[in-house]
Design an enzyme around this catalytic site. Structure first.
Site, mmCIF file in Angstrom:
data_model
loop_
_atom_site.group_PDB
_atom_site.id
_atom_site.type_symbol
_atom_site.label_atom_id
_atom_site.label_comp_id
_atom_site.label_asym_id
_atom_site.label_seq_id
_atom_site.Cartn_x
_atom_site.Cartn_y
_atom_site.Cartn_z
ATOM 1 N N LYS A 1 -15.515 -1.626 -2.692
ATOM 2 C CA LYS A 1 -16.770 -1.613 -3.451
ATOM 3 C C LYS A 1 -17.960 -1.424 -2.526
ATOM 4 C CE LYS A 1 -19.215 -4.518 -6.858
ATOM 5 N NZ LYS A 1 -19.182 -5.858 -7.501
ATOM 6 N N CYS B 1 -17.508 -2.164 -10.899
ATOM 7 C CA CYS B 1 -18.550 -2.999 -11.503
ATOM 8 C C CYS B 1 -19.986 -2.587 -11.168
ATOM 9 C CB CYS B 1 -18.288 -4.459 -11.158
ATOM 10 S SG CYS B 1 -19.094 -5.626 -12.303
ATOM 11 N N GLU C 1 -11.859 -5.759 -12.413
ATOM 12 C CA GLU C 1 -12.255 -6.286 -11.113
ATOM 13 C C GLU C 1 -11.721 -7.708 -10.945
ATOM 14 O OE1 GLU C 1 -16.464 -6.746 -8.643
ATOM 15 O OE2 GLU C 1 -16.482 -6.957 -10.823
#
Length: 265
Positions: free
Chosen positions: A110, A151, A40
């Site tokens: 995300k 993440c 990330e």
């Protein structure tokens, strides 16, 4: 298919970060990887005041990784970068996937943003500067169905179940900048859980070490098989680790312990 997880320590210098990522991708290609995964925020991880202007998917960052994928002839999951967002105050945290020719095969924004307050230890409000994505994404990588995530998504099993049950994922990828405080207790546990419950391979590529301002990432990038066994794991510091994915083994596990087929909800 051979996959490589690439672990690095991105800081507040985009050009240096991209150069370091390129070195890791070269090592991945030299090791026979078909698919390499970066962490990330591979482009910049530092003070907000110094962050480069966010870009479209075909900006400097996207064009850079497209070129590297084409030159090396491998698939690249370019971790995530700061994509132009819906308004001037918010970017998207976006992962890009390039095929062997450097063509953009998929992008994922995300969905789950890291808004956490642990008094005296962690205070982070990702939603203050990042807008959430809304669409789960699975991309076909030469017959391997790859579910994308980033993440903090890791803590939301419903996303991975959708990637598997509706998207047919065989591999779940997790580019991350997982914090040291939570990573040492939760990182491996959550990754192995996602592998076991979805009977998928999981490849997680993390940032490692200290980053400005006062942020330390856990690293320990790894690849896990559908039984929950850790196939490879990186220690502290930058590096590359490899694992060979066996879809016959995946099919055998799903047939012998058919938890996916037996689900009722």
């Amino acid at each position: 298919m051979r996959v490589a997880v690439c672990q690095l320590n991105a800081r507040d210098d985009r050009k240096a970060n991209l150069a370091a990522a390129e070195v890791l991708l070269e090592r991945a290609a030299a090791g026979g990887a078909d698919l390499a995964i970066l962490p990330e925020y591979v482009d910049y991880l530092g003070p907000a005041a110094g962050m480069p202007e966010p870009e479209p998917v075909d900006g400097e960052v996207g064009s850079f990784f497209a070129g590297v994928a084409r030159r090396l002839g491998i698939w690249v999951v370019a971790g995530s970068f700061h994509e132009v967002g819906p308004d001037p105050a918010h970017t998207f945290n976006t992962s890009l996937v390039f095929d062997r020719t450097g063509s953009l095969a998929a992008s994922y924004r995300k969905i789950h943003l890291y808004d956490v307050e642990i008094p005296g230890r962690v205070s982070y409000l990702e939603s203050a500067s990042v807008a959430p994505g809304v669409q789960p994404v699975v991309v076909d990588v030469e017959g391997l169905r790859v579910g994308l995530s980033i993440c903090y998504d890791l803590r939301f099993p419903e996303l991975y179940r959708q990637l598997t049950s509706e998207g047919g994922a065989h591999l779940l990828v997790v580019p991350a900048a997982f914090m040291l405080h939570t990573g040492r207790d939760h990182w491996e546990v959550l990754l192995r859980a996602r592998a076991i419950e979805n009977q998928c391979y999981v490849a997680a590529a993390g940032q490692t070490g200290d980053h400005d301002p006062g942020r330390t990432c856990f690293g320990r990038s790894m690849v896990i098989d559908p039984w929950g066994t850790v196939l490879t794991q990186l220690p502290d510091g930058s590096g590359v680790a490899f694992a060979d994915l066996d879809l016959d083994r995946l099919a055998t596990i799903r047939a012998e312990l058919p938890s996916l087929a037996n689900r009722r909800l």
